[in-house]
Design a protein around this motif. Structure first.
Motif, PDB file in Angstrom:
ATOM      1  N   THR A   1      -5.176  -0.504  13.456  1.00 28.43           N
ATOM      2  CA  THR A   1      -5.642   0.857  13.702  1.00 28.43           C
ATOM      3  C   THR A   1      -4.842   1.358  14.903  1.00 28.43           C
ATOM      4  N   THR A   2      -4.626   2.642  14.970  1.00 32.57           N
ATOM      5  CA  THR A   2      -3.878   3.198  16.092  1.00 32.57           C
ATOM      6  C   THR A   2      -4.830   3.873  17.076  1.00 32.57           C
ATOM      7  N   VAL A   3      -4.352   4.052  18.300  1.00 27.94           N
ATOM      8  CA  VAL A   3      -5.137   4.759  19.313  1.00 27.94           C
ATOM      9  C   VAL A   3      -5.373   6.191  18.854  1.00 27.94           C
ATOM     10  N   ALA A   4      -4.364   6.795  18.241  1.00 29.01           N
ATOM     11  CA  ALA A   4      -4.468   8.181  17.784  1.00 29.01           C
ATOM     12  C   ALA A   4      -5.482   8.353  16.659  1.00 29.01           C
ATOM     13  N   GLU A   5      -5.615   7.324  15.801  1.00 32.88           N
ATOM     14  CA  GLU A   5      -6.540   7.392  14.672  1.00 32.88           C
ATOM     15  C   GLU A   5      -7.307   6.069  14.568  1.00 32.88           C
ATOM     16  N   PRO A   6      -8.215   5.794  15.495  1.00 39.60           N
ATOM     17  CA  PRO A   6      -8.883   4.490  15.528  1.00 39.60           C
ATOM     18  C   PRO A   6      -9.769   4.199  14.313  1.00 39.60           C
ATOM     19  N   GLY A   7     -10.175   5.192  13.572  1.00 36.91           N
ATOM     20  CA  GLY A   7     -11.003   4.973  12.395  1.00 36.91           C
ATOM     21  C   GLY A   7     -10.203   4.774  11.112  1.00 36.91           C
ATOM     22  N   ARG A   8      -8.896   4.864  11.200  1.00 32.97           N
ATOM     23  CA  ARG A   8      -8.011   4.736  10.032  1.00 32.97           C
ATOM     24  C   ARG A   8      -7.417   3.323  10.024  1.00 32.97           C
ATOM     25  N   VAL A   9      -7.925   2.485   9.133  1.00 30.68           N
ATOM     26  CA  VAL A   9      -7.476   1.097   9.044  1.00 30.68           C
ATOM     27  C   VAL A   9      -6.352   1.001   8.014  1.00 30.68           C
ATOM     28  N   VAL A  10      -5.290   0.283   8.377  1.00 30.01           N
ATOM     29  CA  VAL A  10      -4.125   0.165   7.511  1.00 30.01           C
ATOM     30  C   VAL A  10      -3.776  -1.310   7.320  1.00 30.01           C
ATOM     31  N   LEU A  11      -3.447  -1.664   6.090  1.00 29.05           N
ATOM     32  CA  LEU A  11      -2.868  -2.959   5.756  1.00 29.05           C
ATOM     33  C   LEU A  11      -1.406  -2.703   5.418  1.00 29.05           C
ATOM     34  N   ALA A  12      -0.497  -3.554   5.917  1.00 30.44           N
ATOM     35  CA  ALA A  12       0.932  -3.342   5.670  1.00 30.44           C
ATOM     36  C   ALA A  12       1.644  -4.677   5.529  1.00 30.44           C
ATOM     37  N   TYR A  13       2.714  -4.663   4.739  1.00 27.78           N
ATOM     38  CA  TYR A  13       3.538  -5.866   4.604  1.00 27.78           C
ATOM     39  C   TYR A  13       4.985  -5.490   4.322  1.00 27.78           C
ATOM     40  N   ARG A  14       5.886  -6.448   4.613  1.00 28.82           N
ATOM     41  CA  ARG A  14       7.299  -6.301   4.274  1.00 28.82           C
ATOM     42  C   ARG A  14       7.460  -6.738   2.827  1.00 28.82           C
ATOM     43  N   THR A  15       8.050  -5.903   2.034  1.00 28.19           N
ATOM     44  CA  THR A  15       8.260  -6.268   0.639  1.00 28.19           C
ATOM     45  C   THR A  15       9.387  -7.298   0.537  1.00 28.19           C
ATOM     46  N   PRO A  16       9.187  -8.341  -0.250  1.00 34.42           N
ATOM     47  CA  PRO A  16      10.245  -9.326  -0.429  1.00 34.42           C
ATOM     48  C   PRO A  16      11.330  -8.857  -1.398  1.00 34.42           C
ATOM     49  N   GLY A  17      11.123  -7.725  -2.031  1.00 34.01           N
ATOM     50  CA  GLY A  17      12.102  -7.201  -2.978  1.00 34.01           C
ATOM     51  C   GLY A  17      11.858  -7.724  -4.389  1.00 34.01           C
ATOM     52  N   GLN A  18      12.734  -7.329  -5.285  1.00 33.96           N
ATOM     53  CA  GLN A  18      12.583  -7.648  -6.698  1.00 33.96           C
ATOM     54  C   GLN A  18      13.767  -8.446  -7.239  1.00 33.96           C
ATOM     55  N   GLY A  19      14.590  -9.025  -6.351  1.00 32.62           N
ATOM     56  CA  GLY A  19      15.844  -9.643  -6.754  1.00 32.62           C
ATOM     57  C   GLY A  19      15.758 -10.914  -7.569  1.00 32.62           C
ATOM     58  N   THR A  20      14.649 -11.641  -7.473  1.00 33.63           N
ATOM     59  CA  THR A  20      14.509 -12.893  -8.220  1.00 33.63           C
ATOM     60  C   THR A  20      13.077 -12.993  -8.747  1.00 33.63           C
ATOM     61  N   ALA A  21      12.852 -13.932  -9.627  1.00 32.41           N
ATOM     62  CA  ALA A  21      11.501 -14.133 -10.162  1.00 32.41           C
ATOM     63  C   ALA A  21      10.528 -14.504  -9.041  1.00 32.41           C
ATOM     64  N   GLY A  22      10.978 -15.304  -8.081  1.00 38.09           N
ATOM     65  CA  GLY A  22      10.122 -15.684  -6.953  1.00 38.09           C
ATOM     66  C   GLY A  22       9.769 -14.501  -6.077  1.00 38.09           C
ATOM     67  N   ARG A  23      10.730 -13.635  -5.840  1.00 32.48           N
ATOM     68  CA  ARG A  23      10.461 -12.432  -5.037  1.00 32.48           C
ATOM     69  C   ARG A  23       9.468 -11.514  -5.746  1.00 32.48           C
ATOM     70  N   ILE A  24       9.617 -11.393  -7.049  1.00 31.89           N
ATOM     71  CA  ILE A  24       8.675 -10.575  -7.816  1.00 31.89           C
ATOM     72  C   ILE A  24       7.278 -11.182  -7.729  1.00 31.89           C
ATOM     73  N   LYS A  25       7.197 -12.498  -7.835  1.00 32.74           N
ATOM     74  CA  LYS A  25       5.909 -13.176  -7.723  1.00 32.74           C
ATOM     75  C   LYS A  25       5.307 -12.972  -6.334  1.00 32.74           C
ATOM     76  N   ALA A  26       6.135 -13.043  -5.292  1.00 30.86           N
ATOM     77  CA  ALA A  26       5.658 -12.822  -3.922  1.00 30.86           C
ATOM     78  C   ALA A  26       5.161 -11.390  -3.752  1.00 30.86           C
ATOM     79  N   GLU A  27       5.910 -10.437  -4.273  1.00 30.55           N
ATOM     80  CA  GLU A  27       5.501  -9.026  -4.195  1.00 30.55           C
ATOM     81  C   GLU A  27       4.158  -8.815  -4.903  1.00 30.55           C
ATOM     82  N   ASN A  28       4.013  -9.397  -6.080  1.00 32.33           N
ATOM     83  CA  ASN A  28       2.757  -9.263  -6.821  1.00 32.33           C
ATOM     84  C   ASN A  28       1.590  -9.886  -6.055  1.00 32.33           C
ATOM     85  N   LEU A  29       1.826 -11.027  -5.418  1.00 34.10           N
ATOM     86  CA  LEU A  29       0.789 -11.669  -4.613  1.00 34.10           C
ATOM     87  C   LEU A  29       0.395 -10.780  -3.443  1.00 34.10           C
TER      88      LEU A  29
END
Length: 133
Positions: free
Chosen positions: A89-117
């Motif tokens: 949550t940010t100081v500017a918007e303390p009631g706004r909760v965010v989940l975020a992640y770095r996408t592993p990309g779609q280059g291989t079957a494993g990356r696609i599986k990681a993205e789906n997870l």
């Protein structure tokens, strides 16, 4: 980056829901990094007023089977492990909760599986968080 605002929940409920969703997949949380704490501690040393976050943690976890698949595809994919999802949550918007992640990309079957997870974990976390709150 992929992010999702969690509607109808608070920070603590969302954080707990994230850990629960990870564990429900049979995975183990390997670390919870108190990112906001680090920013708060170092703000003065770096001539910053304060952290922009009210709360911010990075939850790391790994799937051994997925790690093996990624590494068998290409050894350099070690850089994708462990997987991590941030909750904040940010100081500017303390009631706004965010989940975020770095996408592993779609280059291989494993990356696609990681993205789906990661996508599945974020969706399940948001759902559980709304139920908890």
């Amino acid at each position: 980056m992929v992010s999702q605002v969690v509607v109808g929940s608070d920070y603590q409920s969302t954080r707990e829901a994230l850990v629960e969703a990870i564990e429900a997949e049979g995975l183990v949380v390997s670390a919870v990094i108190p990112f906001n704490g680090m920013l708060a501690r170092t703000a003065g040393d770096l001539a910053r007023a304060a952290s922009p976050f009210a709360n911010a943690e990075i939850v790391q976890f790994c799937s051994a089977a997925l790690a093996w698949q990624l590494l068998e595809e290409e050894a350099a994919q070690i850089a994708l492990c462990p997987l991590a999802i941030s909750v904040f949550t940010t100081v500017a918007e303390p009631g706004r909760v965010v989940l975020a992640y770095r996408t592993p990309g779609q280059g291989t079957a494993g990356r696609i599986k990681a993205e789906n997870l990661l996508r599945r974990l974020v969706a399940r976390s948001a759902e559980l968080a709304r139920l908890r709150w």
